[in-house]
Design an enzyme around this catalytic site. Structure first.
Site, short mmCIF file in Angstrom:
data_model
loop_
_atom_site.label_atom_id
_atom_site.label_comp_id
_atom_site.label_asym_id
_atom_site.label_seq_id
_atom_site.Cartn_x
_atom_site.Cartn_y
_atom_site.Cartn_z
N LYS A 19 -4.71 49.89 -31.56
CA LYS A 19 -4.79 49.81 -30.09
C LYS A 19 -4.12 48.54 -29.59
CE LYS A 19 -8.27 49.44 -26.40
NZ LYS A 19 -8.30 48.03 -26.00
N ARG A 68 -5.83 42.13 -19.40
CA ARG A 68 -6.68 40.98 -19.65
C ARG A 68 -6.11 40.03 -20.70
NH1 ARG A 68 -11.98 42.54 -17.93
NH2 ARG A 68 -13.21 41.62 -19.59
N HIS A 98 -4.52 46.08 -22.71
CA HIS A 98 -5.88 45.55 -22.73
C HIS A 98 -6.45 45.43 -21.30
CE1 HIS A 98 -8.57 43.65 -25.86
NE2 HIS A 98 -9.25 43.39 -24.76
N SER A 154 -17.15 49.08 -28.79
CA SER A 154 -16.46 47.80 -28.98
C SER A 154 -17.09 47.01 -30.12
CB SER A 154 -16.55 46.98 -27.69
OG SER A 154 -16.27 45.63 -27.96
N THR A 178 -7.85 46.66 -32.86
CA THR A 178 -7.20 46.10 -31.68
C THR A 178 -6.20 45.03 -32.10
OG1 THR A 178 -9.02 46.63 -30.22
CG2 THR A 178 -7.59 44.83 -29.52
N TYR A 188 -16.36 39.48 -14.60
CA TYR A 188 -15.98 39.65 -16.01
C TYR A 188 -15.40 41.04 -16.26
CZ TYR A 188 -16.43 40.92 -20.87
OH TYR A 188 -16.16 41.41 -22.11
C1 FMN Z 1 -15.12 44.46 -19.58
C2 FMN Z 1 -14.07 44.83 -20.59
C3 FMN Z 1 -14.28 44.55 -21.93
C4 FMN Z 1 -13.31 44.94 -22.86
N1 FMN Z 1 -13.56 44.72 -24.19
C5 FMN Z 1 -12.70 45.21 -25.10
C6 FMN Z 1 -13.01 45.14 -26.47
O1 FMN Z 1 -14.06 44.66 -26.87
N2 FMN Z 1 -12.10 45.63 -27.35
C7 FMN Z 1 -10.92 46.19 -26.96
O2 FMN Z 1 -10.13 46.62 -27.79
N3 FMN Z 1 -10.61 46.29 -25.65
C8 FMN Z 1 -11.48 45.83 -24.72
N4 FMN Z 1 -11.19 45.96 -23.40
C9 FMN Z 1 -9.97 46.70 -22.99
C10 FMN Z 1 -10.28 48.17 -22.83
O3 FMN Z 1 -10.56 48.78 -24.06
C11 FMN Z 1 -9.10 48.94 -22.22
O4 FMN Z 1 -7.93 48.64 -22.93
C12 FMN Z 1 -8.89 48.66 -20.74
O5 FMN Z 1 -10.08 48.30 -20.10
C13 FMN Z 1 -8.31 49.89 -20.09
O6 FMN Z 1 -8.05 49.65 -18.77
P1 FMN Z 1 -9.00 50.16 -17.55
O7 FMN Z 1 -10.22 49.31 -17.58
O8 FMN Z 1 -8.10 49.88 -16.39
O9 FMN Z 1 -9.27 51.61 -17.73
C14 FMN Z 1 -12.12 45.56 -22.45
C15 FMN Z 1 -11.92 45.81 -21.09
C16 FMN Z 1 -12.88 45.47 -20.16
C17 FMN Z 1 -12.65 45.79 -18.71
#
Ligand code: FMN
Length: 414
Positions: free
Chosen positions: A285, A312, A309, A138, A186, A56
């Protein structure tokens, strides 16, 4: 509060062993002395976490092109260092939104962080507060936003905007009442990305108890006792706490998907509604297009985070680093453009700053660090990144992050 916390004094990743006098008061716990880079935390987390949870956190979506593209983008440029510039007084300290931070790095928001680490969001925010860098909590977290604000009054809150106008106002009011000063909205989740790797790895929301899940727990006893059982015994079954103005569903509830309600109708009028209601700083964001960066500015956002993101959401989305120069050009050099996605080395951070970003956020490595070693792990990860930045600033011949510019980079021809 220390006047200037010298994160660069963090005693790690040096060819010489640290001595008491040159560590700036930092201490690395014995068990972390072999963790020399953020990549080491990923490997440690792979062993520590049950495979569905590691999948995840680490996963992207569909073919993972966006995920890998973000990391590959750093190879688009080569550095051109300058020499014989005195950098002995270099500092990472950076001002953003009239606030002085120890370094231009922060912790990106990550949902359900308390699944991978005990009190995950709390330890991230506490480590960030101690290091004087920002942490964004988050909106999909399992710890109440009020608890995070109490632990770190400088934390930022990230919201997934609820679909209905009255719920938007109620959530904004709750975030303000808790004392947050910076709200991050976001933008890149109108629908959830196709994270088929979660299904393959048997990660699901709601979490469904199964023999396989039990086996995963038994074979990862440190996580089972140190995170899962400890959480349930001390705090009960985790709930989504912050999607709305009131407590959401427990993570095992069959109706938990309601937490993620319809968002594909959201548009700039909703941003306007938030801007009118929210008196603090507003950050959008998930911007990649220069036109959207201009829209964000026009609608009153105080800054933006260029992000895909973490790869993802939209597979094949442009790497944030590759989107950055056009975005900066579109909004001008003074507008706070921040960035995240794939930053794993201090030099990656410096590269984005040279291309016009004011601040860089990092996600997964801090999640892994918290999972493996709690708050000390997150502190260690911050220290590694800061130390790498400070060393490379000396090697590049810059005293402050703001001195970095395109003159330090040459784009490779493809
Ligand atoms: C496990 C996980 C959960 C995330 N949940 C959120 C979230 O709740 N809200 C959000 O804006 N971005 C979320 N993101 C995106 C991160 O804020 C961020 O954009 C991204 O992880 C940055 O890349 P990096 O993991 O390569 O540093 C999530 C990313 C991951 C890996």
């Amino acid at each position: 509060m220390q006047d200037e916390l010298r994160l660069q004094d963090y005693p790690i990743a040096s060819h010489t062993s640290p001595t008491k006098s040159n560590t700036g008061g930092w201490q690395v716990p014995q068990r972390l002395r072999r963790v020399l880079s953020l990549a080491d935390f990923e490997e440690a987390a792979r062993r520590h976490l049950p495979s569905p949870i590691f999948a995840y956190v680490s996963g992207g979506c569909e073919t993972d092109r966006a995920l890998h593209g973000s990391e590959d983008a750093f190879a688009d440029y080569d550095w051109i260092p300058r020499v014989f510039i005195s950098t002995s007084r270099r500092s990472l300290a950076t001002t953003l939104f009239d606030e002085r931070w120890a370094a231009p790095i922060g912790i990106a928001p990550m949902g359900v962080s308390a699944l991978s680490a005990y009190r995950g969001d709390l330890i991230q925010t506490q480590a960030a507060a101690a290091a004087q860098i920002p942490a964004i909590m988050s909106g999909s977290s399992l710890i109440r936003l009020e608890d995070i604000a109490a632990a770190n009054p400088k934390a930022w809150f990230q919201a997934y905007v609820p679909g209905e106008p009255e719920r938007i106002d109620a959530l904004v009011d709750r975030v303000a009442a808790a004392g947050f000063k910076t709200l991050v909205v976001t933008a890149d989740v109108p629908v959830s990305g196709n994270r088929e790797n979660n299904i393959r790895a048997r990660f699901s929301t709601p979490l469904r108890p199964s023999v396989r899940l039990a086996w995963d727990g038994i074979t990862h006893p440190r996580w089972l006792f140190g995170t899962a059982f400890k959480t349930i015994l001390r705090h009960g079954v985790p709930h989504f706490e912050n999607s709305h103005a009131t407590r959401g569903a427990p993570i095992i509830a069959s109706n938990v998907m309601r937490e993620f309600g319809a968002r594909d109708h959201l548009n700039w009028a909703h941003v306007q509604q938030i801007r009118e209601r929210w008196k603090g700083r507003l950050v959008i964001k998930g911007i990649l297009a220069p036109e959207d960066a201009q829209m964000a500015r026009q609608y009153g956002a105080d800054g933006i985070i260029v992000s895909n993101h973490g790869g993802r959401q939209l597979d094949g989305a442009i790497a944030p680093l590759r989107a950055l120069p056009d975005v900066v050009r579109a909004v001008g050099p003074d507008y706070p453009v921040m960035i995240d996605g794939g930053f794993r080395r201090g030099s990656d951070v410096l590269m984005a700053l040279a291309l016009g970003a004011k601040f860089v956020f990092v996600g997964r490595p801090f999640n892994y660090a918290g999972a493996v070693a709690g708050q000390a792990g997150v502190t260690h990860a911050i220290g590694i990144l800061a130390t790498e930045m400070a060393r490379n600033m000396a090697l590049l011949g810059v005293l402050n992050p703001s001195e970095l510019g395109p003159q330090h980079l040459r784009q490779r021809s493809r």
